[in-house]
Scaffold this motif. Structure first.
Motif, short mmCIF file in Angstrom:
data_model
loop_
_atom_site.label_atom_id
_atom_site.label_comp_id
_atom_site.label_asym_id
_atom_site.label_seq_id
_atom_site.Cartn_x
_atom_site.Cartn_y
_atom_site.Cartn_z
N ILE A 76 25.07 14.07 19.12
CA ILE A 76 25.30 13.63 17.60
C ILE A 76 25.74 12.36 17.19
CG2 ILE A 76 26.37 14.65 15.63
CD1 ILE A 76 26.42 17.39 16.87
N THR A 85 25.65 23.34 15.71
CA THR A 85 25.08 23.49 16.97
C THR A 85 25.70 24.59 18.01
OG1 THR A 85 24.60 21.20 16.63
CG2 THR A 85 24.51 22.11 18.91
N SER A 86 27.00 24.72 17.61
CA SER A 86 27.81 25.70 18.39
C SER A 86 27.14 27.08 18.10
CB SER A 86 29.21 25.48 18.27
OG SER A 86 29.74 24.38 18.58
N ARG A 113 24.28 28.01 16.59
CA ARG A 113 23.00 27.98 17.19
C ARG A 113 23.14 28.36 18.84
NH1 ARG A 113 21.60 23.05 14.52
NH2 ARG A 113 20.97 23.64 12.10
N ARG A 114 23.76 27.89 19.50
CA ARG A 114 23.78 28.12 20.76
C ARG A 114 24.28 29.29 21.28
NH1 ARG A 114 23.91 24.45 25.19
NH2 ARG A 114 24.22 22.62 23.72
N ALA A 158 27.24 18.03 23.14
CA ALA A 158 26.68 18.25 21.90
C ALA A 158 27.08 17.17 20.94
CB ALA A 158 26.80 19.54 21.16
N PRO A 218 27.85 18.99 12.09
CA PRO A 218 26.79 19.31 12.72
C PRO A 218 27.14 20.03 14.16
CG PRO A 218 27.12 17.08 12.65
CD PRO A 218 28.00 17.59 11.63
N LEU A 219 28.30 19.50 14.58
CA LEU A 219 28.81 20.12 15.93
C LEU A 219 29.02 21.83 15.63
CD1 LEU A 219 29.59 19.70 18.92
CD2 LEU A 219 32.05 19.35 17.96
#
Length: 275
Positions: free
Chosen positions: A186, A221-222, A224-225, A182, A217-218
């Motif tokens: 990014i 993203t984490s 959401r995952r 990820a 953003p990381l």
């Protein structure tokens, strides 16, 4: 493109399906053997014990047919932080009252005990990182889950949620390479929109400034995952039954017992040399 290769530097969490003696051992034997070596390397207090632990890990990497260059690559990401800790250890370590400084820089004094403490810190972390990488290289996700469940099964009688704890541990380990992927995506997206990623080597502060925009953003993203994985587990009725069965059957053979004895012997030597 080497500025965007984050996954190449992350070894923990990656499994290498090789045909070696370590890969053919019972998962429970491998877990206990690695755990004994990790604990011995953690609690040893002398350089001799750490050097022997490093030798044991390197021999196991050779037995497991793991490329040494690939294993050592995992030491590069935490190396700057380890060097900072080592420098701090040089100045804050406990020294004998009658010790004389080796070097003096104004108010800063460097003693032999501080250098030894810094060297042991670096060596200990290198051994622990290599040992954790070795366990990741030779233990697949399913093998680790079933092995830990079998080893911790007696604690379930006391109400300990063994399966849930093992799942949390395994998901944590498996998320490490996903985070690297990820972060790589990014970084490439930001670079395509004009962000500066072509910093030369050695400019540490500019590299840190580049990493800061990746954090938010990381993190999103984490989340959401993690939410997607939770919904998938819920859709597959995870946790609907207390007792779960498995198609994977483990068999403990004589070679597994020999590996356990060898691991216990190496851990004992590490502790004896560390006294």
């Amino acid at each position: 493109m080497h500025n965007f290769e984050f996954l190449r530097m992350v070894n923990i969490g990656q499994y290498l399906p090789l045909n070696s003696i370590l890969h053919r051992l019972d998962a429970r034997a491998r877990i206990v053997m690695y755990l004994l070596i990790l604990m011995a390397a953690t609690f040893t207090a002398q350089p001799g014990g750490l050097l022997f632990a490093l030798l044991v890990v390197l021999v196991l990497l050779r037995i497991g047919r793991i490329p040494l260059s690939f294993a050592l690559r995992g030491l590069l990401p935490p190396l700057p932080f380890l060097l900072i800790l080592a420098v701090l250890q040089v100045f804050v370590s406990i020294r004998p009252p009658s010790a004389l400084p080796l070097f003096e820089f104004g108010i800063f004094k460097i003693y032999a005990s501080g250098l030894v403490s810094a060297g042991m810190l670096l060596l200990r972390f290198c051994v622990l990182i290599l040992a954790l990488s070795l366990s990741s290289f030779t233990l697949s996700t399913s093998e680790m889950i079933h092995g830990l469940e079998s080893l911790l099964a007696p604690f379930s009688r006391f109400g300990l949620p063994v399966h849930d704890l093992v799942m949390v541990l395994q998901v944590t380990i498996r998320f490490i390479p996903f985070l690297a992927i990820a972060a790589e995506r990014i970084a490439k997206a930001q670079a395509s929109r004009g962000a500066e990623w072509g910093v030369r080597k050695g400019k540490i502060f500019q590299r840190v400034r580049q990493v800061i925009p990746l954090i938010v953003p990381l993190f999103l993203t984490s989340l959401r995952r993690a939410e997607t994985m939770a919904l998938a587990m819920d859709a597959r009725a995870y946790g609907s039954t207390r007792r779960r069965t498995s198609m994977y059957t483990m068999h403990f053979a004589w070679k597994d017992a020999a590996a356990l004895l060898l691991g216990a012997g190496c851990a004992s030597v590490i502790l004896i040399l560390g006294v």
